[in-house]
Design a protein around this motif. Structure first.
Motif, PDB file in Angstrom:
ATOM      1  N   ARG A  50       7.842 -48.071  18.055  1.00 56.42           N
ATOM      2  CA  ARG A  50       8.020 -46.902  17.195  1.00 56.42           C
ATOM      3  C   ARG A  50       9.171 -46.052  17.678  1.00 56.42           C
ATOM      4  N   GLU A  51       9.314 -45.866  18.998  1.00 54.55           N
ATOM      5  CA  GLU A  51      10.438 -45.099  19.534  1.00 54.55           C
ATOM      6  C   GLU A  51      11.753 -45.761  19.207  1.00 54.55           C
ATOM      7  N   LYS A  52      11.765 -47.117  19.327  1.00 53.94           N
ATOM      8  CA  LYS A  52      13.017 -47.829  19.038  1.00 53.94           C
ATOM      9  C   LYS A  52      13.417 -47.675  17.589  1.00 53.94           C
ATOM     10  N   SER A  53      12.441 -47.787  16.697  1.00 53.71           N
ATOM     11  CA  SER A  53      12.763 -47.641  15.271  1.00 53.71           C
ATOM     12  C   SER A  53      13.257 -46.233  14.960  1.00 53.71           C
ATOM     13  N   ASN A  54      12.723 -45.212  15.617  1.00 47.12           N
ATOM     14  CA  ASN A  54      13.157 -43.851  15.408  1.00 47.12           C
ATOM     15  C   ASN A  54      14.581 -43.661  15.886  1.00 47.12           C
ATOM     16  N   SER A  55      14.898 -44.233  17.039  1.00 48.46           N
ATOM     17  CA  SER A  55      16.263 -44.087  17.572  1.00 48.46           C
ATOM     18  C   SER A  55      17.258 -44.819  16.706  1.00 48.46           C
ATOM     19  N   THR A  56      16.827 -45.947  16.151  1.00 46.86           N
ATOM     20  CA  THR A  56      17.737 -46.711  15.297  1.00 46.86           C
ATOM     21  C   THR A  56      18.034 -45.928  14.021  1.00 46.86           C
ATOM     22  N   ASN A  57      17.009 -45.307  13.474  1.00 47.93           N
ATOM     23  CA  ASN A  57      17.211 -44.494  12.269  1.00 47.93           C
ATOM     24  C   ASN A  57      18.161 -43.351  12.558  1.00 47.93           C
ATOM     25  N   CYS A  58      18.040 -42.820  13.721  1.00 47.99           N
ATOM     26  CA  CYS A  58      18.942 -41.715  14.102  1.00 47.99           C
ATOM     27  C   CYS A  58      20.359 -42.206  14.178  1.00 47.99           C
ATOM     28  N   ASP A  59      20.597 -43.410  14.693  1.00 43.84           N
ATOM     29  CA  ASP A  59      21.958 -43.943  14.834  1.00 43.84           C
ATOM     30  C   ASP A  59      22.552 -44.222  13.470  1.00 43.84           C
ATOM     31  N   SER A  73      27.504 -41.104  23.508  1.00 46.28           N
ATOM     32  CA  SER A  73      27.315 -41.655  24.847  1.00 46.28           C
ATOM     33  C   SER A  73      25.867 -41.543  25.280  1.00 46.28           C
ATOM     34  N   SER A  74      25.244 -40.410  24.985  1.00 47.07           N
ATOM     35  CA  SER A  74      23.848 -40.244  25.397  1.00 47.07           C
ATOM     36  C   SER A  74      22.927 -41.185  24.632  1.00 47.07           C
ATOM     37  N   SER A  75      23.308 -41.385  23.328  1.00 46.47           N
ATOM     38  CA  SER A  75      22.492 -42.311  22.516  1.00 46.47           C
ATOM     39  C   SER A  75      22.554 -43.728  23.051  1.00 46.47           C
ATOM     40  N   SER A  76      23.682 -44.234  23.393  1.00 44.20           N
ATOM     41  CA  SER A  76      23.809 -45.595  23.939  1.00 44.20           C
ATOM     42  C   SER A  76      23.087 -45.731  25.263  1.00 44.20           C
ATOM     43  N   THR A  77      23.109 -44.678  26.054  1.00 43.96           N
ATOM     44  CA  THR A  77      22.398 -44.732  27.349  1.00 43.96           C
ATOM     45  C   THR A  77      20.904 -44.844  27.146  1.00 43.96           C
ATOM     46  N   ALA A  78      20.449 -44.049  26.125  1.00 47.05           N
ATOM     47  CA  ALA A  78      19.009 -44.104  25.839  1.00 47.05           C
ATOM     48  C   ALA A  78      18.595 -45.467  25.303  1.00 47.05           C
ATOM     49  N   ASN A  79      19.405 -46.086  24.480  1.00 49.03           N
ATOM     50  CA  ASN A  79      19.079 -47.429  23.941  1.00 49.03           C
ATOM     51  C   ASN A  79      19.037 -48.473  25.053  1.00 49.03           C
ATOM     52  N   SER A  80      19.980 -48.364  25.956  1.00 50.72           N
ATOM     53  CA  SER A  80      20.018 -49.331  27.060  1.00 50.72           C
ATOM     54  C   SER A  80      18.765 -49.227  27.916  1.00 50.72           C
ATOM     55  N   ALA A  81      18.304 -48.034  28.172  1.00 51.21           N
ATOM     56  CA  ALA A  81      17.104 -47.846  28.987  1.00 51.21           C
ATOM     57  C   ALA A  81      15.877 -48.364  28.242  1.00 51.21           C
ATOM     58  N   LEU A  82      15.901 -48.090  26.932  1.00 56.13           N
ATOM     59  CA  LEU A  82      14.757 -48.564  26.143  1.00 56.13           C
ATOM     60  C   LEU A  82      14.675 -50.078  26.120  1.00 56.13           C
ATOM     61  N   ASN A  83      15.823 -50.739  25.963  1.00 61.64           N
ATOM     62  CA  ASN A  83      15.845 -52.216  25.955  1.00 61.64           C
ATOM     63  C   ASN A  83      15.345 -52.786  27.285  1.00 61.64           C
ATOM     64  N   ASP A  84      15.773 -52.152  28.351  1.00 58.54           N
ATOM     65  CA  ASP A  84      15.318 -52.633  29.665  1.00 58.54           C
ATOM     66  C   ASP A  84      13.803 -52.521  29.792  1.00 58.54           C
ATOM     67  N   ARG A  85      13.323 -51.361  29.276  1.00 59.39           N
ATOM     68  CA  ARG A  85      11.869 -51.190  29.388  1.00 59.39           C
ATOM     69  C   ARG A  85      11.125 -52.211  28.525  1.00 59.39           C
ATOM     70  N   ILE A  86      11.685 -52.502  27.340  1.00 60.04           N
ATOM     71  CA  ILE A  86      11.064 -53.477  26.438  1.00 60.04           C
ATOM     72  C   ILE A  86      11.029 -54.862  27.108  1.00 60.04           C
ATOM     73  N   ILE A  87      12.154 -55.237  27.738  1.00 62.79           N
ATOM     74  CA  ILE A  87      12.225 -56.548  28.404  1.00 62.79           C
ATOM     75  C   ILE A  87      11.181 -56.623  29.509  1.00 62.79           C
ATOM     76  N   ALA A  88      11.112 -55.477  30.257  1.00 62.29           N
ATOM     77  CA  ALA A  88      10.129 -55.474  31.342  1.00 62.29           C
ATOM     78  C   ALA A  88       8.713 -55.621  30.800  1.00 62.29           C
ATOM     79  N   LEU A  89       8.459 -54.881  29.683  1.00 60.83           N
ATOM     80  CA  LEU A  89       7.108 -54.996  29.084  1.00 60.83           C
ATOM     81  C   LEU A  89       6.834 -56.394  28.547  1.00 60.83           C
ATOM     82  N   GLN A  90       7.889 -57.010  27.963  1.00 64.52           N
ATOM     83  CA  GLN A  90       7.710 -58.381  27.459  1.00 64.52           C
ATOM     84  C   GLN A  90       7.409 -59.347  28.606  1.00 64.52           C
ATOM     85  N   ASN A  91       8.104 -59.175  29.724  1.00 66.65           N
ATOM     86  CA  ASN A  91       7.818 -60.032  30.879  1.00 66.65           C
ATOM     87  C   ASN A  91       6.393 -59.820  31.366  1.00 66.65           C
ATOM     88  N   GLU A  92       6.021 -58.498  31.384  1.00 63.61           N
ATOM     89  CA  GLU A  92       4.659 -58.217  31.803  1.00 63.61           C
ATOM     90  C   GLU A  92       3.648 -58.818  30.840  1.00 63.61           C
TER      91      GLU A  92
END
Length: 544
Positions: A50-59, A73-92
């Protein structure tokens, strides 16, 4: 799975529902933490998406090129952190799925073990039920056996009491029996002593009678000699001649030989006609007459169905035993079969007239001796000897002896059922012969000797032996001479032996080329001057 238990369910159903509920709880308990972790992870993933979809709508809404660089710049930083967290959650999530798969396999293994254990439990219950049934049966059997043991103990107590009473009775009876036995032995001793005295008395009386008869004959001879001297002119036909007694002579040479049968068992001279009768394996009895140069066949008596084993002649009758379990009687006037004596169950080895023409005794291998009445053609008495009989010899009308392969001679009274006495010798007995006086009996024994018994004292008095003398078969026959002076018997090597009856001294042995094998039978001529012998090689030799 929801299991509802009502108050109407029986106790075993309640117990079953409780066991299933407990099993369900135990099977779900290890996976509750995993399930809760998975639920929390799925919730986190949903929130991140849900957070990812909200950020995408904002972009996508920020299309204005005049947007400042700091915002982008702040938006891209936030997306990168979110992707990392998603990958980590997927691995988990992958790790959690992997763990769930491992747990699933563990659950499957546990379920299979539970199934096996339930099966084993059911088998054990079934075995327990069977064992319980067996235990009940064994318990019942134990009770029955205890009852039997109780009864047996009671019976044993009764038997012990009876045994004690019987033992006491036996002791008292044994004491009485010992006393009676002692009295019996004393009585036997007195009877034997009395018999010995009677025998001595009879011997003395016989000797007196013999001396009286001799004195009487001597006086008659003297009187006749005196009358012949006084009346010398009287014709010889008027003189009363006294018949000379029989005087036996030991033969010197063979006179005639011939082959009457394919095998020879028996010889017998007729005292009246002096004819020789022979019996053998051709099932016939043949009657012969002979002179100095030839032998003549008088008659052939047929009727036997097997080998003729013995012959006896009395007055006008001839009796012959046979291996066909029977004996037959012929009349010598017409040579016809008059009687057939059947009743033995094995071959008849010997048959004799009992000093009368209407009574016959026969001995058989069926271990019996039978007495026959020829007038009724029937068996008068069967005597059980207990051993196969080889020969019989009669003393008079009522008393006779039988020889057996158990080394015993049994003495019989035809009026009694059992033998009066018996004597044990050193071997099988093949033949018997009795002296004219009836006081002595001579027996042939397979241990290569003859022996003489005194019938008055029932004891052995003489043996007849020789270095080369051996008896060749179980039916070898011996014979006494007509005047009881000599004992003769054939040997295994074709020789004939002659002993002095009184002294037992070997007087002579005869042999001839016509006799090669065992001599089975010998016979004296009634006049004592001729002698017949037969061997197993079908030869009969007449000696003079």
């Amino acid at each position: 799975m929801a299991i509802v238990s009502t108050s109407t369910n029986p106790t075993w159903r309640k117990s079953l529902v409780q066991q299933l509920q407990e099993q369900q709880r135990k099977s779900n308990e290890p996976f509750e933490s995993v399930i809760q972790t998975c639920v929390s992870l799925f919730e986190k993933i949903d929130s991140l998406q849900r957070e990812k979809s909200n950020s995408t709508n904002c972009d996508t809404t920020a299309i204005n090129p005049t947007s400042n660089t700091a915002s982008s710049s702040s938006s891209s930083t936030a997306n990168s952190a979110l992707n990392d967290r998603i990958i980590a959650l997927q691995n988990e999530l992958k790790e959690c799925q992997k763990c769930m798969m491992e747990k699933d396999s563990t659950i499957i293994e546990l379920n299979s073990k539970i199934t096996c254990l339930m099966k084993e439990k059911n088998d054990l219950k079934s075995k327990q039920s069977d064992l319980k049934i067996s235990l009940d049966c064994m318990t019942d059997k134990c009770r029955a056996f205890e009852e039997v043991i109780k009864n047996l103990k009671e019976q044993n107590t009764c038997l012990i009491d009876e045994h004690t009473a019987l033992q006491m009775l036996y002791d008292s009876s044994k004491k009485k029996f010992d006393e009676i036995n002692q009295q019996y032995n004393d009585l036997i001793a007195r009877v034997m002593e009395s018999k010995a005295k009677d025998a001595e008395f009879m011997n003395e009386e016989n000797e007196k009678m013999i001396r009286i008869q001799q004195e009487k004959v001597r006086k008659q001879l003297e009187d006749e000699a005196g009358r012949m001297t006084v009346n010398s002119n009287v014709e010889k036909d008027s003189v009363n001649l006294i018949e000379n007694p029989v005087l036996s002579l030991i033969p010197e040479r063979p006179r005639i030989h011939f082959e009457p049968h394919n095998e020879i068992y028996a010889l017998k001279f007729d005292k009246k006609t002096h004819y020789l009768s022979s019996g053998g394996g051709d099932r016939k009895v043949k009657i012969w007459n002979f002179d100095d140069i030839k032998i003549n066949l008088i008659q052939v008596l047929s009727g036997s169905n097997a080998s003729v084993t013995s012959i006896d002649i009395f007055e006008e009758y001839l009796v012959a035993s046979s291996s066909d379990h029977a004996s037959r009687v012929w009349t010598l006037s017409d040579y016809r079969v008059r009687r057939t004596l059947t009743g033995h169950s094995n071959k008849v080895m010997s048959v004799k007239f009992m000093s009368v023409n209407n009574k016959v005794v026969s001995g058989s291998f069926d271990k019996t001796v039978k007495i026959w009445d020829l007038n009724r053609n029937a068996c008068m008495r069967t005597l059980f000897a207990g051993s196969s009989c080889t020969d019989v010899a009669n003393r008079d009308e009522n008393f006779f002896a039988s020889s057996h392969i158990d080394k015993r001679i049994r003495f019989w009274d035809s009026r009694m059922e059992t033998s009066s006495t018996e004597i044990l010798l050193q071997g099988k007995i093949t033949s018997l012969d009795v002296t004219n006086s009836g006081h002595h009996l001579v027996a042939a024994i397979r241990n290569d000797r003859l022996t003489c018994l005194d019938l008055r004292m029932n004891e052995l008095i003489q043996d007849y032996t020789a270095d080369s003398f051996t008896i060749g078969c179980d039916w070898t026959r011996l014979r006494l001479s007509p005047d009881d002076q000599y004992v003769s018997c054939g040997g295994n090597d074709g020789q004939i032996f002659f002993w002095d009856f009184k002294t037992g001294k070997l007087l002579k042995t005869l042999s001839t080329d016509q006799h090669i094998g065992t001599i089975v039978s010998v016979e004296w001529h009634p006049t004592g001057n001729l002698f017949a012998s037969a061997d197993r090689n079908k030869n009969i030799v007449i000696w003079s």
